[in-house]
Scaffold this motif. Structure first.
Motif, mmCIF file in Angstrom:
data_model
loop_
_atom_site.group_PDB
_atom_site.id
_atom_site.type_symbol
_atom_site.label_atom_id
_atom_site.label_comp_id
_atom_site.label_asym_id
_atom_site.label_seq_id
_atom_site.Cartn_x
_atom_site.Cartn_y
_atom_site.Cartn_z
ATOM 1 N N ALA A 73 57.182 -2.420 28.988
ATOM 2 C CA ALA A 73 57.161 -2.216 27.542
ATOM 3 C C ALA A 73 58.567 -2.113 26.942
ATOM 4 O O ALA A 73 58.802 -1.324 26.028
ATOM 5 C CB ALA A 73 56.334 -0.974 27.215
ATOM 6 N N PHE A 74 59.489 -2.886 27.442
ATOM 7 C CA PHE A 74 60.855 -2.885 26.892
ATOM 8 C C PHE A 74 61.571 -4.157 27.303
ATOM 9 O O PHE A 74 61.182 -4.812 28.275
ATOM 10 C CB PHE A 74 61.650 -1.660 27.367
ATOM 11 C CG PHE A 74 61.642 -1.493 28.859
ATOM 12 C CD1 PHE A 74 62.566 -2.152 29.660
ATOM 13 C CD2 PHE A 74 60.686 -0.685 29.472
ATOM 14 C CE1 PHE A 74 62.545 -2.002 31.035
ATOM 15 C CE2 PHE A 74 60.665 -0.531 30.848
ATOM 16 C CZ PHE A 74 61.595 -1.185 31.636
ATOM 17 N N GLN A 75 62.607 -4.485 26.534
ATOM 18 C CA GLN A 75 63.529 -5.548 26.943
ATOM 19 C C GLN A 75 64.924 -4.943 27.050
ATOM 20 O O GLN A 75 65.375 -4.616 28.126
ATOM 21 C CB GLN A 75 63.468 -6.718 25.957
ATOM 22 C CG GLN A 75 62.170 -7.508 26.076
ATOM 23 C CD GLN A 75 62.129 -8.716 25.173
ATOM 24 O OE1 GLN A 75 63.142 -9.336 24.851
ATOM 25 N NE2 GLN A 75 60.928 -9.060 24.732
ATOM 26 N N CYS A 76 65.582 -4.719 25.894
ATOM 27 C CA CYS A 76 66.919 -4.102 25.970
ATOM 28 C C CYS A 76 66.825 -2.598 26.220
ATOM 29 O O CYS A 76 67.780 -1.988 26.664
ATOM 30 C CB CYS A 76 67.698 -4.371 24.685
ATOM 31 S SG CYS A 76 67.182 -3.349 23.282
ATOM 32 N N ALA A 77 65.697 -1.990 25.884
ATOM 33 C CA ALA A 77 65.406 -0.567 26.106
ATOM 34 C C ALA A 77 66.132 0.374 25.147
ATOM 35 O O ALA A 77 66.097 1.579 25.329
ATOM 36 C CB ALA A 77 65.671 -0.147 27.550
ATOM 37 N N TYR A 78 66.779 -0.186 24.108
ATOM 38 C CA TYR A 78 67.487 0.693 23.172
ATOM 39 C C TYR A 78 66.520 1.635 22.455
ATOM 40 O O TYR A 78 66.836 2.800 22.220
ATOM 41 C CB TYR A 78 68.249 -0.151 22.140
ATOM 42 C CG TYR A 78 69.366 0.586 21.462
ATOM 43 C CD1 TYR A 78 70.603 0.734 22.079
ATOM 44 C CD2 TYR A 78 69.185 1.144 20.202
ATOM 45 C CE1 TYR A 78 71.638 1.421 21.458
ATOM 46 C CE2 TYR A 78 70.210 1.834 19.581
ATOM 47 C CZ TYR A 78 71.433 1.966 20.208
ATOM 48 O OH TYR A 78 72.449 2.660 19.601
ATOM 49 N N CYS A 79 65.340 1.144 22.153
ATOM 50 C CA CYS A 79 64.363 1.971 21.435
ATOM 51 C C CYS A 79 63.566 2.875 22.371
ATOM 52 O O CYS A 79 62.852 3.769 21.909
ATOM 53 C CB CYS A 79 63.385 1.079 20.681
ATOM 54 S SG CYS A 79 62.238 0.181 21.779
ATOM 55 N N THR A 80 63.637 2.615 23.676
ATOM 56 C CA THR A 80 62.680 3.214 24.621
ATOM 57 C C THR A 80 62.712 4.748 24.658
ATOM 58 O O THR A 80 61.637 5.375 24.620
ATOM 59 C CB THR A 80 62.900 2.628 26.034
ATOM 60 O OG1 THR A 80 62.884 1.210 25.938
ATOM 61 C CG2 THR A 80 61.820 3.073 26.995
ATOM 62 N N ILE A 116 60.866 1.707 15.650
ATOM 63 C CA ILE A 116 60.965 0.245 15.567
ATOM 64 C C ILE A 116 61.549 -0.317 16.857
ATOM 65 O O ILE A 116 62.524 0.228 17.404
ATOM 66 C CB ILE A 116 61.866 -0.158 14.375
ATOM 67 C CG1 ILE A 116 61.210 0.286 13.066
ATOM 68 C CG2 ILE A 116 62.120 -1.658 14.356
ATOM 69 C CD1 ILE A 116 62.125 0.179 11.863
ATOM 70 N N CYS A 117 60.931 -1.383 17.342
ATOM 71 C CA CYS A 117 61.476 -2.089 18.502
ATOM 72 C C CYS A 117 61.968 -3.454 18.037
ATOM 73 O O CYS A 117 61.169 -4.323 17.683
ATOM 74 C CB CYS A 117 60.413 -2.254 19.584
ATOM 75 S SG CYS A 117 61.014 -3.263 20.961
ATOM 76 N N ARG A 118 63.261 -3.631 18.063
ATOM 77 C CA ARG A 118 63.824 -4.897 17.582
ATOM 78 C C ARG A 118 63.558 -6.044 18.555
ATOM 79 O O ARG A 118 63.696 -7.209 18.200
ATOM 80 C CB ARG A 118 65.326 -4.745 17.338
ATOM 81 C CG ARG A 118 65.640 -3.874 16.145
ATOM 82 C CD ARG A 118 67.109 -3.507 16.079
ATOM 83 N NE ARG A 118 67.410 -2.709 14.905
ATOM 84 C CZ ARG A 118 67.161 -1.410 14.807
ATOM 85 N NH1 ARG A 118 66.616 -0.767 15.824
ATOM 86 N NH2 ARG A 118 67.462 -0.750 13.705
ATOM 87 N N CYS A 119 63.214 -5.723 19.788
ATOM 88 C CA CYS A 119 62.896 -6.780 20.760
ATOM 89 C C CYS A 119 61.445 -7.228 20.650
ATOM 90 O O CYS A 119 61.030 -8.142 21.359
ATOM 91 C CB CYS A 119 63.170 -6.297 22.183
ATOM 92 S SG CYS A 119 64.897 -5.918 22.495
ATOM 93 N N GLY A 120 60.682 -6.575 19.812
ATOM 94 C CA GLY A 120 59.307 -7.015 19.598
ATOM 95 C C GLY A 120 58.352 -6.637 20.703
ATOM 96 O O GLY A 120 57.410 -7.389 21.001
ATOM 97 N N CYS A 121 58.539 -5.481 21.308
ATOM 98 C CA CYS A 121 57.647 -5.046 22.407
ATOM 99 C C CYS A 121 56.510 -4.153 21.908
ATOM 100 O O CYS A 121 55.938 -3.392 22.688
ATOM 101 C CB CYS A 121 58.447 -4.300 23.468
ATOM 102 S SG CYS A 121 59.711 -5.315 24.237
ATOM 103 N N HIS A 122 56.181 -4.224 20.650
ATOM 104 C CA HIS A 122 55.202 -3.289 20.097
ATOM 105 C C HIS A 122 53.830 -3.408 20.751
ATOM 106 O O HIS A 122 53.137 -2.402 20.910
ATOM 107 C CB HIS A 122 55.096 -3.474 18.579
ATOM 108 C CG HIS A 122 56.306 -3.000 17.839
ATOM 109 N ND1 HIS A 122 56.569 -1.670 17.630
ATOM 110 C CD2 HIS A 122 57.346 -3.670 17.301
ATOM 111 C CE1 HIS A 122 57.709 -1.537 16.970
ATOM 112 N NE2 HIS A 122 58.201 -2.734 16.762
HETATM 113 S S1 FES Z 1 63.208 -2.950 23.823
HETATM 114 FE FE1 FES Z 1 64.921 -3.605 22.639
HETATM 115 S S2 FES Z 1 64.705 -2.522 20.796
HETATM 116 FE FE2 FES Z 1 62.892 -2.068 21.869
#
Ligand code: FES
Ligand code: FES
Length: 163
Positions: free
Chosen positions: A97-104, A134-140
């Motif tokens: 449930a993440f890509q860059c993980a900034y929002c995680t 908000i997840c900017r990577c679109g993992c919602h």
């Molecule tokens: S995983 Fe990149 S902003 Fe949510």
């Protein structure tokens, strides 16, 4: 002029000297080197800085450090039990449930608060509760699956599109 505060962070009490303009996010990152909570928007919109204050989720970018005197803070660093990740952390890994993980970290803390406050939340309640993250990577979609898995919420079939 700096002020002394006494705050409990992740079950450990700290006495700190903070500037009136410093935020809870500054306190965590700059005074305690807890860098899990992230600075995104800096205006209570994105949720990247979410931590629990006395058990409730807050945007730590907009809470003044002087206002957490005598209060309890839980950040992402306090969630695991020793080396054992919290079930929500495991669920994020299981559902990718993440890509860059900034929002995680903020997402995880928001779901933790939801689990504590509305343990049998339905789909609409989950969506409403997480609207401030908000997840900017679109993992919602995957993040929603994590919340459902943690709360035991059945998936809602997609709403019908009117012709
Ligand atoms: S995983 Fe990149 S902003 Fe949510
Ligand atoms: S950085 Fe605090 S809400 Fe975006």
């Amino acid at each position: 002029m700096k002020r002394a505060i006494r705050v409990t962070v992740n079950r450990t009490e700290h006495v700190l000297s903070v500037e009136p303009c410093e935020t809870l996010l500054d306190l965590l990152r700059n005074h305690l080197n807890l860098t899990g909570a992230k600075l995104g928007c800096d205006q209570q919109v994105c949720g990247a800085c979410t931590v629990l204050l006395d058990g409730l989720p807050v945007s730590s970018c907009t809470v003044l450090a002087v206002d957490v005197d005598a209060r309890q803070v839980l950040s992402i660093e306090g969630l695991a039990e020793g080396q054992e990740l919290h079930p929500i952390q495991h669920a994020f890994l299981r559902h990718s449930a993440f890509q860059c993980a900034y929002c995680t970290p903020g997402m995880i803390m928001a779901i933790k608060a939801l689990q504590d406050q509305v343990p049998r939340a339905n789909d609409d309640q989950i969506r409403h509760f997480l609207a401030g993250n908000i997840c900017r990577c679109g993992c919602h979609v995957e993040i929603l699956e994590v919340a459902r898995a943690i709360l035991g919420t059945p998936s809602t079939p997609p709403r019908e599109v009117l012709p």
